[in-house]
Scaffold this motif. Structure first.
Motif, PDB file in Angstrom:
ATOM      1  N   LEU A 184       1.115  -1.120  -0.458  1.00 51.90           N
ATOM      2  CA  LEU A 184       0.110  -0.370   0.192  1.00 51.90           C
ATOM      3  C   LEU A 184       0.630   1.102   0.055  1.00 51.90           C
ATOM      4  CD1 LEU A 184      -2.453   1.389   0.106  1.00 51.90           C
ATOM      5  CD2 LEU A 184      -2.454   0.792   2.603  1.00 51.90           C
ATOM      6  N   THR A 185       0.907   2.286  -1.053  1.00 56.58           N
ATOM      7  CA  THR A 185       1.783   3.355  -1.048  1.00 56.58           C
ATOM      8  C   THR A 185       0.008   4.616  -0.772  1.00 56.58           C
ATOM      9  OG1 THR A 185       3.412   2.462  -2.242  1.00 56.58           O
ATOM     10  CG2 THR A 185       2.621   4.946  -2.454  1.00 56.58           C
ATOM     11  N   LEU A 186       0.252   5.999  -0.315  1.00 58.93           N
ATOM     12  CA  LEU A 186      -0.304   6.711   0.177  1.00 58.93           C
ATOM     13  C   LEU A 186       0.538   7.765  -0.813  1.00 58.93           C
ATOM     14  CD1 LEU A 186      -1.420   6.467   3.375  1.00 58.93           C
ATOM     15  CD2 LEU A 186      -2.424   5.510   1.768  1.00 58.93           C
ATOM     16  N   PHE A 187       0.629   8.753  -1.664  1.00 63.57           N
ATOM     17  CA  PHE A 187       0.262   9.911  -2.530  1.00 63.57           C
ATOM     18  C   PHE A 187      -0.507  10.860  -2.552  1.00 63.57           C
ATOM     19  CE2 PHE A 187      -1.917   7.110  -5.685  1.00 63.57           C
ATOM     20  CZ  PHE A 187      -2.453   8.345  -6.684  1.00 63.57           C
ATOM     21  N   ALA A 188       0.303  11.767  -3.089  1.00 63.69           N
ATOM     22  CA  ALA A 188      -0.422  13.738  -3.016  1.00 63.69           C
ATOM     23  C   ALA A 188       0.583  14.155  -4.344  1.00 63.69           C
ATOM     24  CB  ALA A 188       0.242  14.354  -2.056  1.00 63.69           C
ATOM     25  N   GLY A 189      -0.670  14.897  -5.454  1.00 62.71           N
ATOM     26  CA  GLY A 189       0.298  15.075  -6.187  1.00 62.71           C
ATOM     27  C   GLY A 189      -0.105  17.091  -6.674  1.00 62.71           C
ATOM     28  N   LEU A 190       0.908  17.973  -6.967  1.00 59.37           N
ATOM     29  CA  LEU A 190       0.576  19.129  -7.085  1.00 59.37           C
ATOM     30  C   LEU A 190       0.684  19.435  -9.008  1.00 59.37           C
ATOM     31  CD1 LEU A 190      -0.062  21.650  -5.960  1.00 59.37           C
ATOM     32  CD2 LEU A 190       2.216  21.962  -5.615  1.00 59.37           C
ATOM     33  N   HIS A 191       0.294  20.245  -9.476  1.00 55.98           N
ATOM     34  CA  HIS A 191       0.402  21.032 -10.975  1.00 55.98           C
ATOM     35  C   HIS A 191       0.745  22.231 -10.923  1.00 55.98           C
ATOM     36  CE1 HIS A 191      -2.110  17.213 -12.590  1.00 55.98           C
ATOM     37  NE2 HIS A 191      -2.913  17.358 -10.715  1.00 55.98           N
ATOM     38  N   THR A 192       2.035  21.788 -10.430  1.00 55.74           N
ATOM     39  CA  THR A 192       2.609  23.472 -11.277  1.00 55.74           C
ATOM     40  C   THR A 192       2.316  24.013 -12.042  1.00 55.74           C
ATOM     41  OG1 THR A 192       4.573  21.962 -11.844  1.00 55.74           O
ATOM     42  CG2 THR A 192       4.777  22.337  -9.995  1.00 55.74           C
ATOM     43  N   THR A 193       1.858  24.081 -12.956  1.00 61.44           N
ATOM     44  CA  THR A 193       1.997  24.628 -14.652  1.00 61.44           C
ATOM     45  C   THR A 193       0.868  25.274 -13.952  1.00 61.44           C
ATOM     46  OG1 THR A 193       2.576  23.569 -15.894  1.00 61.44           O
ATOM     47  CG2 THR A 193       0.858  25.069 -16.676  1.00 61.44           C
ATOM     48  N   ALA A 194      -1.036  24.549 -13.028  1.00 62.88           N
ATOM     49  CA  ALA A 194      -2.134  25.536 -12.602  1.00 62.88           C
ATOM     50  C   ALA A 194      -1.808  26.413 -11.927  1.00 62.88           C
ATOM     51  CB  ALA A 194      -2.573  23.995 -12.340  1.00 62.88           C
ATOM     52  N   LEU A 195      -0.148  26.296 -11.024  1.00 66.85           N
ATOM     53  CA  LEU A 195      -0.464  27.802  -9.780  1.00 66.85           C
ATOM     54  C   LEU A 195      -0.491  29.073 -10.469  1.00 66.85           C
ATOM     55  CD1 LEU A 195       1.882  25.642  -7.569  1.00 66.85           C
ATOM     56  CD2 LEU A 195      -0.311  26.657  -6.958  1.00 66.85           C
ATOM     57  N   MET A 196       0.427  28.479 -11.842  1.00 69.00           N
ATOM     58  CA  MET A 196       0.886  29.612 -12.701  1.00 69.00           C
ATOM     59  C   MET A 196      -0.428  30.700 -13.104  1.00 69.00           C
ATOM     60  SD  MET A 196       3.853  28.800 -15.026  1.00 69.00           S
ATOM     61  CE  MET A 196       3.533  29.114 -16.458  1.00 69.00           C
ATOM     62  N   PHE A 197      -1.434  29.065 -12.783  1.00 73.29           N
ATOM     63  CA  PHE A 197      -2.920  29.947 -13.230  1.00 73.29           C
ATOM     64  C   PHE A 197      -3.992  30.152 -12.351  1.00 73.29           C
ATOM     65  CE2 PHE A 197      -0.623  28.281 -16.605  1.00 73.29           C
ATOM     66  CZ  PHE A 197      -1.095  29.291 -18.103  1.00 73.29           C
ATOM     67  N   ASP A 198      -3.023  30.836 -11.124  1.00 72.18           N
ATOM     68  CA  ASP A 198      -4.071  30.773  -9.378  1.00 72.18           C
ATOM     69  C   ASP A 198      -5.080  30.352  -9.434  1.00 72.18           C
ATOM     70  OD1 ASP A 198      -2.812  33.363  -9.120  1.00 72.18           O
ATOM     71  OD2 ASP A 198      -3.909  34.315 -10.690  1.00 72.18           O
ATOM     72  N   ASP A 199      -4.588  28.105  -9.829  1.00 72.47           N
ATOM     73  CA  ASP A 199      -5.735  27.854  -9.680  1.00 72.47           C
ATOM     74  C   ASP A 199      -4.701  26.284  -9.109  1.00 72.47           C
ATOM     75  OD1 ASP A 199      -7.854  27.810 -11.287  1.00 72.47           O
ATOM     76  OD2 ASP A 199      -6.518  27.534 -13.429  1.00 72.47           O
ATOM     77  N   LEU A 200      -5.306  26.170  -7.770  1.00 66.31           N
ATOM     78  CA  LEU A 200      -4.444  25.055  -6.884  1.00 66.31           C
ATOM     79  C   LEU A 200      -5.029  23.498  -7.017  1.00 66.31           C
ATOM     80  CD1 LEU A 200      -2.535  24.278  -4.584  1.00 66.31           C
ATOM     81  CD2 LEU A 200      -4.857  24.817  -3.037  1.00 66.31           C
ATOM     82  N   GLN A 201      -4.713  23.246  -7.496  1.00 66.31           N
ATOM     83  CA  GLN A 201      -4.653  21.502  -8.618  1.00 66.31           C
ATOM     84  C   GLN A 201      -3.860  20.391  -7.792  1.00 66.31           C
ATOM     85  OE1 GLN A 201      -5.106  21.291 -12.573  1.00 66.31           O
ATOM     86  NE2 GLN A 201      -5.619  18.698 -12.208  1.00 66.31           N
ATOM     87  N   LEU A 202      -5.021  19.732  -7.715  1.00 64.43           N
ATOM     88  CA  LEU A 202      -3.644  18.584  -6.114  1.00 64.43           C
ATOM     89  C   LEU A 202      -4.579  16.831  -6.891  1.00 64.43           C
ATOM     90  CD1 LEU A 202      -4.465  20.164  -3.102  1.00 64.43           C
ATOM     91  CD2 LEU A 202      -2.908  20.420  -4.088  1.00 64.43           C
ATOM     92  N   ASP A 203      -3.446  15.828  -6.803  1.00 63.93           N
ATOM     93  CA  ASP A 203      -4.483  14.701  -6.457  1.00 63.93           C
ATOM     94  C   ASP A 203      -3.910  13.900  -5.093  1.00 63.93           C
ATOM     95  OD1 ASP A 203      -1.923  13.408  -8.115  1.00 63.93           O
ATOM     96  OD2 ASP A 203      -2.478  15.145  -9.759  1.00 63.93           O
ATOM     97  N   LEU A 204      -5.144  13.435  -4.479  1.00 59.47           N
ATOM     98  CA  LEU A 204      -4.808  12.824  -3.625  1.00 59.47           C
ATOM     99  C   LEU A 204      -4.974  10.905  -3.889  1.00 59.47           C
ATOM    100  CD1 LEU A 204      -5.673  15.153  -0.935  1.00 59.47           C
ATOM    101  CD2 LEU A 204      -3.608  14.863  -1.827  1.00 59.47           C
ATOM    102  N   GLY A 205      -4.043   9.970  -3.635  1.00 60.48           N
ATOM    103  CA  GLY A 205      -4.779   9.197  -3.116  1.00 60.48           C
ATOM    104  C   GLY A 205      -3.686   7.684  -3.080  1.00 60.48           C
ATOM    105  N   ALA A 206      -4.408   6.213  -3.164  1.00 59.58           N
ATOM    106  CA  ALA A 206      -3.569   5.175  -2.400  1.00 59.58           C
ATOM    107  C   ALA A 206      -3.424   4.469  -3.440  1.00 59.58           C
ATOM    108  CB  ALA A 206      -4.409   5.242  -1.394  1.00 59.58           C
ATOM    109  N   LEU A 207      -2.112   3.746  -3.602  1.00 59.76           N
ATOM    110  CA  LEU A 207      -2.211   2.765  -4.968  1.00 59.76           C
ATOM    111  C   LEU A 207      -2.063   1.012  -3.420  1.00 59.76           C
ATOM    112  CD1 LEU A 207      -1.015   1.806  -7.680  1.00 59.76           C
ATOM    113  CD2 LEU A 207       0.647   1.938  -6.635  1.00 59.76           C
TER     114      LEU A 207
END
Length: 219
Positions: free
Chosen positions: A65-88
């Motif tokens: 089991l792995t827990l993870f989080a991702g941040l979309h850095t390009t989206a931040l340039m357009f004032d959007d906070l985009q995240l993905d939170l998951g478990a494998l």
């Protein structure tokens, strides 16, 4: 035009990154990944992948089991906070030519910091993967399924479609401390992409292909 705007909005949301994880990180270890790539589109007379960037970190909660989080850095340039939170979760190990299988539920979150609007896309992935060679390189196939649980699309039109399938084929070169990832993805399979303002490339006017590169540091 409203259909193309809705497709553009969702395609950009689902295409910001390659598959985050296909097999578990060893227990107690951390993998940090930087990724570049996106859907193929027409630019200055040629076809290139959209240069979207993101970072992600995964923690091996156990060997299965792995827990993870991702941040979309390009989206931040357009004032959007985009995240993905998951478990494998690994379901089955590889047995010679029979692939290992893992499943991965994900919550994809988007907060538009300009006006405070918020979207949530649940995601359910299933991965099939094979190790080969002395170094443990890996080939994988992923079925990634996004779900839109809202009643209206980004253009405020009624949401008539709630399931958005994606298919990915990837390869991972394995090093002692690094992993190098390439992935080809077919996005929004079976969904019409014409007309569109950007010039995406799919199959017979449906979906869009994306190309991604990833670099992972293992700790």
């Amino acid at each position: 035009m409203t259909k193309s705007l809705a497709f553009l909005s969702l395609l950009l949301a689902v295409s910001c990154a390659p598959t985050r994880f296909v097999e578990p990180v060893p227990e107690g270890h951390v993998n940090i990944t930087a990724a570049l790539g996106g859907p193929l589109f027409d630019y200055s007379g040629t076809t290139i992948p959209m240069p979207l960037t993101s970072v992600a970190a995964g923690y091996g909660y156990s060997d299965k089991l792995t827990l993870f989080a991702g941040l979309h850095t390009t989206a931040l340039m357009f004032d959007d906070l985009q995240l993905d939170l998951g478990a494998l979760q690994e379901l089955l190990p590889q047995d010679r030519l029979i692939p290992a299988i893992s499943i991965c539920p994900v919550a994809n979150l988007l907060l538009a910091m300009r006006d405070g609007s918020f979207r949530l896309w649940p995601e359910a992935d299933i991965n099939f993967y094979w190790h080969y060679g002395a170094s443990g390189n890996l080939v994988y196939i992923t079925s990634s399924n996004w779900f839109d649980i809202t009643s209206t699309r980004a253009d405020n039109q009624p949401q008539t479609r709630h399931w958005f399938p994606n298919i990915a084929l990837g390869h991972r070169f394995e090093g002692e401390h690094w992993q190098y990832i390439t992935e080809l993805k077919y996005l929004d399979a079976g969904i019409a992409n014409l007309p569109n303002a950007v010039g995406y490339h799919g199959i017979a006017g449906n979906g869009g292909f994306g190309i991604y590169l990833g670099l992972t540091r293992k700790f």
